[in-house]
Write a protein that holds these residues in place. Structure first.
Motif, PDB file in Angstrom:
ATOM      1  N   GLN A  40      22.387 -10.567  16.303  1.00  0.00           N
ATOM      2  CA  GLN A  40      20.929 -10.575  16.404  1.00  0.00           C
ATOM      3  C   GLN A  40      20.345  -9.252  15.907  1.00  0.00           C
ATOM      4  OE1 GLN A  40      19.119 -13.239  17.020  1.00  0.00           O
ATOM      5  NE2 GLN A  40      17.362 -12.004  16.455  1.00  0.00           N
ATOM      6  N   ASN A  41      20.992  -8.140  16.226  1.00  0.00           N
ATOM      7  CA  ASN A  41      20.512  -6.843  15.760  1.00  0.00           C
ATOM      8  C   ASN A  41      20.575  -6.749  14.233  1.00  0.00           C
ATOM      9  OD1 ASN A  41      20.261  -6.195  18.429  1.00  0.00           O
ATOM     10  ND2 ASN A  41      22.087  -4.935  18.523  1.00  0.00           N
ATOM     11  N   LEU A  42      21.636  -7.301  13.646  1.00  0.00           N
ATOM     12  CA  LEU A  42      21.759  -7.287  12.188  1.00  0.00           C
ATOM     13  C   LEU A  42      20.674  -8.144  11.540  1.00  0.00           C
ATOM     14  CD1 LEU A  42      25.637  -7.545  11.850  1.00  0.00           C
ATOM     15  CD2 LEU A  42      24.232  -5.527  11.426  1.00  0.00           C
ATOM     16  N   LYS A  43      20.370  -9.305  12.151  1.00  0.00           N
ATOM     17  CA  LYS A  43      19.321 -10.171  11.611  1.00  0.00           C
ATOM     18  C   LYS A  43      17.958  -9.478  11.697  1.00  0.00           C
ATOM     19  CE  LYS A  43      21.544 -14.598  12.534  1.00  0.00           C
ATOM     20  NZ  LYS A  43      21.507 -15.828  13.331  1.00  0.00           N
ATOM     21  N   THR A  44      17.705  -8.827  12.811  1.00  0.00           N
ATOM     22  CA  THR A  44      16.442  -8.103  12.976  1.00  0.00           C
ATOM     23  C   THR A  44      16.328  -6.991  11.932  1.00  0.00           C
ATOM     24  OG1 THR A  44      16.458  -8.560  15.338  1.00  0.00           O
ATOM     25  CG2 THR A  44      15.053  -6.751  14.595  1.00  0.00           C
ATOM     26  N   ALA A  45      17.407  -6.267  11.724  1.00  0.00           N
ATOM     27  CA  ALA A  45      17.402  -5.186  10.734  1.00  0.00           C
ATOM     28  C   ALA A  45      17.181  -5.741   9.324  1.00  0.00           C
ATOM     29  CB  ALA A  45      18.715  -4.407  10.797  1.00  0.00           C
ATOM     30  N   ALA A  46      17.768  -6.888   9.019  1.00  0.00           N
ATOM     31  CA  ALA A  46      17.594  -7.500   7.696  1.00  0.00           C
ATOM     32  C   ALA A  46      16.141  -7.919   7.483  1.00  0.00           C
ATOM     33  CB  ALA A  46      18.522  -8.705   7.548  1.00  0.00           C
ATOM     34  N   ARG A  47      15.518  -8.492   8.524  1.00  0.00           N
ATOM     35  CA  ARG A  47      14.102  -8.878   8.401  1.00  0.00           C
ATOM     36  C   ARG A  47      13.224  -7.643   8.206  1.00  0.00           C
ATOM     37  NH1 ARG A  47      15.523 -12.582  12.478  1.00  0.00           N
ATOM     38  NH2 ARG A  47      14.677 -11.216  14.086  1.00  0.00           N
ATOM     39  N   GLU A  48      13.510  -6.600   8.949  1.00  0.00           N
ATOM     40  CA  GLU A  48      12.728  -5.366   8.823  1.00  0.00           C
ATOM     41  C   GLU A  48      12.887  -4.763   7.424  1.00  0.00           C
ATOM     42  OE1 GLU A  48      10.075  -2.511  10.104  1.00  0.00           O
ATOM     43  OE2 GLU A  48      10.687  -4.334  11.157  1.00  0.00           O
ATOM     44  N   LEU A  49      14.100  -4.767   6.889  1.00  0.00           N
ATOM     45  CA  LEU A  49      14.339  -4.267   5.541  1.00  0.00           C
ATOM     46  C   LEU A  49      13.566  -5.099   4.518  1.00  0.00           C
ATOM     47  CD1 LEU A  49      15.822  -2.414   3.550  1.00  0.00           C
ATOM     48  CD2 LEU A  49      17.726  -4.053   3.616  1.00  0.00           C
ATOM     49  N   GLU A  50      13.560  -6.398   4.718  1.00  0.00           N
ATOM     50  CA  GLU A  50      12.824  -7.284   3.809  1.00  0.00           C
ATOM     51  C   GLU A  50      11.328  -6.950   3.831  1.00  0.00           C
ATOM     52  OE1 GLU A  50      11.942 -11.994   3.687  1.00  0.00           O
ATOM     53  OE2 GLU A  50      14.052 -11.417   3.958  1.00  0.00           O
ATOM     54  N   ARG A  51      10.792  -6.704   5.009  1.00  0.00           N
ATOM     55  CA  ARG A  51       9.366  -6.328   5.106  1.00  0.00           C
ATOM     56  C   ARG A  51       9.085  -5.021   4.376  1.00  0.00           C
ATOM     57  NH1 ARG A  51       9.545  -7.053  11.077  1.00  0.00           N
ATOM     58  NH2 ARG A  51       9.767  -9.277  11.279  1.00  0.00           N
ATOM     59  N   TRP A  52       9.966  -4.054   4.547  1.00  0.00           N
ATOM     60  CA  TRP A  52       9.774  -2.775   3.857  1.00  0.00           C
ATOM     61  C   TRP A  52       9.843  -2.940   2.345  1.00  0.00           C
ATOM     62  CZ3 TRP A  52       7.949   1.699   5.527  1.00  0.00           C
ATOM     63  CH2 TRP A  52       7.947   1.957   6.885  1.00  0.00           C
ATOM     64  N   GLU A  53      10.771  -3.777   1.884  1.00  0.00           N
ATOM     65  CA  GLU A  53      10.890  -4.008   0.442  1.00  0.00           C
ATOM     66  C   GLU A  53       9.636  -4.704  -0.090  1.00  0.00           C
ATOM     67  OE1 GLU A  53      14.585  -6.131   0.266  1.00  0.00           O
ATOM     68  OE2 GLU A  53      15.749  -4.278   0.024  1.00  0.00           O
ATOM     69  N   GLU A  54       9.096  -5.654   0.658  1.00  0.00           N
ATOM     70  CA  GLU A  54       7.861  -6.321   0.252  1.00  0.00           C
ATOM     71  C   GLU A  54       6.711  -5.317   0.186  1.00  0.00           C
ATOM     72  OE1 GLU A  54       7.229  -9.473   3.042  1.00  0.00           O
ATOM     73  OE2 GLU A  54       8.883 -10.679   2.252  1.00  0.00           O
ATOM     74  N   ALA A  55       6.621  -4.443   1.179  1.00  0.00           N
ATOM     75  CA  ALA A  55       5.562  -3.429   1.193  1.00  0.00           C
ATOM     76  C   ALA A  55       5.727  -2.497  -0.002  1.00  0.00           C
ATOM     77  CB  ALA A  55       5.610  -2.636   2.497  1.00  0.00           C
ATOM     78  N   GLU A  56       6.958  -2.148  -0.317  1.00  0.00           N
ATOM     79  CA  GLU A  56       7.209  -1.272  -1.465  1.00  0.00           C
ATOM     80  C   GLU A  56       6.779  -1.955  -2.759  1.00  0.00           C
ATOM     81  OE1 GLU A  56      10.908   1.381  -3.215  1.00  0.00           O
ATOM     82  OE2 GLU A  56      11.365  -0.462  -2.137  1.00  0.00           O
ATOM     83  N   ASP A  57       7.076  -3.254  -2.888  1.00  0.00           N
ATOM     84  CA  ASP A  57       6.670  -4.006  -4.081  1.00  0.00           C
ATOM     85  C   ASP A  57       5.144  -4.036  -4.200  1.00  0.00           C
ATOM     86  OD1 ASP A  57       9.290  -4.480  -4.731  1.00  0.00           O
ATOM     87  OD2 ASP A  57       9.341  -6.511  -3.897  1.00  0.00           O
ATOM     88  N   ILE A  58       4.451  -4.231  -3.091  1.00  0.00           N
ATOM     89  CA  ILE A  58       2.983  -4.257  -3.094  1.00  0.00           C
ATOM     90  C   ILE A  58       2.431  -2.906  -3.522  1.00  0.00           C
ATOM     91  CG2 ILE A  58       0.931  -4.434  -1.602  1.00  0.00           C
ATOM     92  CD1 ILE A  58       2.534  -6.573  -0.002  1.00  0.00           C
ATOM     93  N   ILE A  59       2.979  -1.847  -3.003  1.00  0.00           N
ATOM     94  CA  ILE A  59       2.524  -0.492  -3.357  1.00  0.00           C
ATOM     95  C   ILE A  59       2.765  -0.228  -4.841  1.00  0.00           C
ATOM     96  CG2 ILE A  59       3.006   1.970  -3.017  1.00  0.00           C
ATOM     97  CD1 ILE A  59       3.552   1.264  -0.042  1.00  0.00           C
ATOM     98  N   LYS A  60       3.923  -0.619  -5.356  1.00  0.00           N
ATOM     99  CA  LYS A  60       4.200  -0.439  -6.780  1.00  0.00           C
ATOM    100  C   LYS A  60       3.218  -1.240  -7.625  1.00  0.00           C
ATOM    101  CE  LYS A  60       9.132   0.545  -6.425  1.00  0.00           C
ATOM    102  NZ  LYS A  60      10.486   0.037  -6.691  1.00  0.00           N
ATOM    103  N   PHE A  61       2.876  -2.446  -7.200  1.00  0.00           N
ATOM    104  CA  PHE A  61       1.919  -3.271  -7.920  1.00  0.00           C
ATOM    105  C   PHE A  61       0.554  -2.616  -7.929  1.00  0.00           C
ATOM    106  CE2 PHE A  61      -1.316  -6.619  -7.958  1.00  0.00           C
ATOM    107  CZ  PHE A  61      -1.035  -7.194  -9.182  1.00  0.00           C
ATOM    108  N   ILE A  62       0.125  -2.114  -6.792  1.00  0.00           N
ATOM    109  CA  ILE A  62      -1.178  -1.455  -6.689  1.00  0.00           C
ATOM    110  C   ILE A  62      -1.227  -0.231  -7.587  1.00  0.00           C
ATOM    111  CG2 ILE A  62      -2.699  -0.170  -5.124  1.00  0.00           C
ATOM    112  CD1 ILE A  62      -1.814  -2.127  -2.915  1.00  0.00           C
ATOM    113  N   ILE A  63      -0.159   0.539  -7.602  1.00  0.00           N
ATOM    114  CA  ILE A  63      -0.118   1.753  -8.436  1.00  0.00           C
ATOM    115  C   ILE A  63      -0.211   1.410  -9.915  1.00  0.00           C
ATOM    116  CG2 ILE A  63       1.376   3.668  -9.153  1.00  0.00           C
ATOM    117  CD1 ILE A  63       2.355   3.823  -6.252  1.00  0.00           C
ATOM    118  N   ARG A  64       0.411   0.294 -10.341  1.00  0.00           N
ATOM    119  CA  ARG A  64       0.362  -0.101 -11.751  1.00  0.00           C
ATOM    120  C   ARG A  64      -1.016  -0.568 -12.175  1.00  0.00           C
ATOM    121  NH1 ARG A  64       4.494  -4.417 -11.981  1.00  0.00           N
ATOM    122  NH2 ARG A  64       5.492  -3.690 -10.127  1.00  0.00           N
ATOM    123  N   CYS A  65      -1.775  -1.111 -11.250  1.00  0.00           N
ATOM    124  CA  CYS A  65      -3.092  -1.657 -11.600  1.00  0.00           C
ATOM    125  C   CYS A  65      -4.118  -0.587 -11.662  1.00  0.00           C
ATOM    126  CB  CYS A  65      -3.562  -2.677 -10.558  1.00  0.00           C
ATOM    127  SG  CYS A  65      -2.573  -4.174 -10.612  1.00  0.00           S
TER     128      CYS A  65
END
Length: 74
Positions: free
Chosen positions: A49-74
């Motif tokens: 369960q801890n590994l699954k929680t960590a994987a979801r949290e990592l996925e959220r951070w990666e999504e946020a990073e993608d959004i920030i990169k998109f905003i910076i490019r625009c």
């Protein structure tokens, strides 16, 4: 003479067996130490369960990073 020679041979075989026993006991001690180490590591290893929680949290951070990169490019 024959008996003395046989006694010598048997004493030599006993010495070899005693050495083998010492080596086995030494190896057994090493394995016991390793077992205790692995047991400690297993108790502190994250549960599924801890590994699954960590994987979801990592996925959220990666999504946020993608959004920030998109905003910076625009």
């Amino acid at each position: 003479m024959y008996r003395l020679r046989k006694i010598g041979e048997l004493e030599e075989l006993c010495s070899l067996q005693e050495e083998e026993i010492r080596e086995c006991e030494e190896r057994l001690g090493e394995l016991e130490t390793r077992r205790k180490c692995l047991e400690t590591e297993w108790r502190s290893f994250p549960r599924e369960q801890n590994l699954k929680t960590a994987a979801r949290e990592l996925e959220r951070w990666e999504e946020a990073e993608d959004i920030i990169k998109f905003i910076i490019r625009c």
